[in-house]
Design a protein around this motif. Structure first.
Motif, PDB file in Angstrom:
ATOM      1  N   LEU A  42       0.833  -1.193   0.000  1.00 44.26           N
ATOM      2  CA  LEU A  42       0.000   0.000   0.000  1.00 44.26           C
ATOM      3  C   LEU A  42       0.877   1.256   0.000  1.00 44.26           C
ATOM      4  N   LYS A  43       0.274   2.374  -0.410  1.00 44.24           N
ATOM      5  CA  LYS A  43       1.002   3.641  -0.470  1.00 44.24           C
ATOM      6  C   LYS A  43       1.076   4.308   0.897  1.00 44.24           C
ATOM      7  N   ASN A  44       2.286   4.740   1.248  1.00 44.93           N
ATOM      8  CA  ASN A  44       2.516   5.463   2.498  1.00 44.93           C
ATOM      9  C   ASN A  44       2.294   6.961   2.265  1.00 44.93           C
ATOM     10  N   ILE A  45       2.212   7.724   3.326  1.00 42.54           N
ATOM     11  CA  ILE A  45       2.001   9.171   3.213  1.00 42.54           C
ATOM     12  C   ILE A  45       3.170   9.885   2.537  1.00 42.54           C
ATOM     13  N   ASP A  46       4.337   9.239   2.479  1.00 41.52           N
ATOM     14  CA  ASP A  46       5.483   9.846   1.795  1.00 41.52           C
ATOM     15  C   ASP A  46       5.520   9.491   0.313  1.00 41.52           C
ATOM     16  N   GLY A  47       4.476   8.782  -0.150  1.00 42.91           N
ATOM     17  CA  GLY A  47       4.386   8.410  -1.557  1.00 42.91           C
ATOM     18  C   GLY A  47       5.036   7.086  -1.901  1.00 42.91           C
ATOM     19  N   LYS A  48       5.797   6.531  -0.975  1.00 45.37           N
ATOM     20  CA  LYS A  48       6.465   5.258  -1.210  1.00 45.37           C
ATOM     21  C   LYS A  48       5.525   4.092  -0.906  1.00 45.37           C
ATOM     22  N   LYS A 120       0.662  14.812  14.818  1.00 46.63           N
ATOM     23  CA  LYS A 120       0.705  13.889  15.965  1.00 46.63           C
ATOM     24  C   LYS A 120       2.071  13.236  16.143  1.00 46.63           C
ATOM     25  N   GLY A 121       2.963  13.466  15.202  1.00 47.30           N
ATOM     26  CA  GLY A 121       4.288  12.879  15.330  1.00 47.30           C
ATOM     27  C   GLY A 121       4.306  11.371  15.166  1.00 47.30           C
ATOM     28  N   PHE A 122       3.560  10.881  14.166  1.00 50.14           N
ATOM     29  CA  PHE A 122       3.550   9.440  13.913  1.00 50.14           C
ATOM     30  C   PHE A 122       4.970   8.962  13.612  1.00 50.14           C
ATOM     31  N   THR A 123       5.369   7.898  14.264  1.00 49.26           N
ATOM     32  CA  THR A 123       6.711   7.334  14.096  1.00 49.26           C
ATOM     33  C   THR A 123       6.679   6.066  13.247  1.00 49.26           C
ATOM     34  N   PHE A 124       5.565   5.834  12.579  1.00 46.95           N
ATOM     35  CA  PHE A 124       5.346   4.594  11.834  1.00 46.95           C
ATOM     36  C   PHE A 124       4.697   4.919  10.488  1.00 46.95           C
ATOM     37  N   PRO A 125       4.755   4.008   9.531  1.00 47.98           N
ATOM     38  CA  PRO A 125       4.084   4.226   8.254  1.00 47.98           C
ATOM     39  C   PRO A 125       2.574   4.375   8.441  1.00 47.98           C
ATOM     40  N   TYR A 126       1.979   5.244   7.645  1.00 53.75           N
ATOM     41  CA  TYR A 126       0.529   5.459   7.668  1.00 53.75           C
ATOM     42  C   TYR A 126       0.066   5.251   6.232  1.00 53.75           C
ATOM     43  N   LEU A 127      -0.457   4.074   5.945  1.00 57.53           N
ATOM     44  CA  LEU A 127      -0.779   3.652   4.590  1.00 57.53           C
ATOM     45  C   LEU A 127      -2.252   3.872   4.267  1.00 57.53           C
ATOM     46  N   ILE A 128      -2.546   4.043   2.992  1.00 58.19           N
ATOM     47  CA  ILE A 128      -3.933   4.194   2.569  1.00 58.19           C
ATOM     48  C   ILE A 128      -4.363   2.971   1.757  1.00 58.19           C
ATOM     49  N   ASP A 129      -5.483   2.394   2.140  1.00 61.06           N
ATOM     50  CA  ASP A 129      -6.050   1.236   1.451  1.00 61.06           C
ATOM     51  C   ASP A 129      -6.998   1.762   0.368  1.00 61.06           C
ATOM     52  N   GLU A 130      -6.419   2.354  -0.685  1.00 58.85           N
ATOM     53  CA  GLU A 130      -7.200   3.058  -1.708  1.00 58.85           C
ATOM     54  C   GLU A 130      -8.237   2.174  -2.390  1.00 58.85           C
ATOM     55  N   LYS A 131      -7.868   0.961  -2.708  1.00 63.60           N
ATOM     56  CA  LYS A 131      -8.788   0.057  -3.397  1.00 63.60           C
ATOM     57  C   LYS A 131      -9.674  -0.707  -2.423  1.00 63.60           C
ATOM     58  N   GLN A 132      -9.446  -0.507  -1.150  1.00 68.05           N
ATOM     59  CA  GLN A 132     -10.215  -1.175  -0.090  1.00 68.05           C
ATOM     60  C   GLN A 132     -10.241  -2.700  -0.277  1.00 68.05           C
ATOM     61  N   ASP A 133      -9.080  -3.257  -0.590  1.00 73.53           N
ATOM     62  CA  ASP A 133      -9.002  -4.704  -0.748  1.00 73.53           C
ATOM     63  C   ASP A 133      -8.142  -5.377   0.323  1.00 73.53           C
TER      64      ASP A 133
END
Length: 209
Positions: A42-48, A120-133
């Motif tokens: 999945l895509k992270n908030i940094d685009g990776k 919030k200073g997240f120290t972990f990846p925050y991914l988006i489930d764009e296709k909701q799969d």
């Protein structure tokens, strides 16, 4: 006439198969304790792009389905950050996934996720489930909803499913820390006492077709 009837019957069969497929997806219960989690990317908030397989050198992963807009998820943000701070160095980092359809919840889109993570200073990846799969495979229904994966020779085994603790309103009022107890048991090589609890939060938003 015969050809027309055949076409009508064939069309009905297609509709029936399609309806069954949709129902199967909609009613999928997801992983159970002891199941092997499939790899996902999945895509992270940094685009990776981030995959579960990227964590093959960790002892496990605390997969957390969460979002920006649910008050329950917001109430747990500091506790999720604290989980990563405590357990990432012990081999069990947090991996957060935002599962909502952003056409329903635009404040959960990637830009909003990045802004919230910075605030919030997240120290972990925050991914988006764009296709909701991904969230249906896990069987996630709420934000937040936690799945602790323990890495074994056969893959990442689902070892805990449910809530973070027993009081979403106040961290100070918590008397049972479900996730911490589960991870502590895994680190010690002990049996997890409570492997499943009820996730408390907002329902995951899915657009109607």
């Amino acid at each position: 006439m015969k050809k027309t009837t055949t076409l009508i019957v064939a069309g009905c069969l297609v509709l029936l198969v399609s309806a069954f497929a949709v129902k199967k997806i909609a009613t999928a219960e997801g992983y159970k304790i002891g199941d092997i989690a499939e790899n996902f990317t999945l895509k992270n908030i940094d685009g990776k792009m981030v995959s579960l397989s990227d964590y093959e050198n960790e002892k496990g992963v605390i997969v957390t389905f969460t979002c920006n807009t649910c008050p329950y998820a917001v109430a747990y943000e500091d506790r999720i950050v604290a989980l990563d701070k405590k357990y990432a160095k012990q081999g069990y980092p947090v991996l957060a996934i935002m599962p909502n359809d952003t056409s329903i919840k635009p404040d959960d889109d990637l830009n909003a996720m990045k802004k919230r993570a910075d605030e919030k200073g997240f120290t972990f990846p925050y991914l988006i489930d764009e296709k909701q799969d991904v969230f249906p495979k896990f069987g996630a229904t709420k934000t937040p909803h936690i799945f602790i994966l323990d890495r074994t020779e056969v893959g990442f085994v689902v070892s805990y499913i449910g809530a973070i603790d027993n009081n979403y309103k106040s961290a100070e009022a918590v008397t049972t820390k479900y996730v911490e107890n589960a991870v502590d048991a895994l680190i010690k090589g002990e049996e997890i006492i409570e492997k499943e609890t009820k996730a408390i939060g907002c329902s995951i938003k899915v657009a109607k077709n």
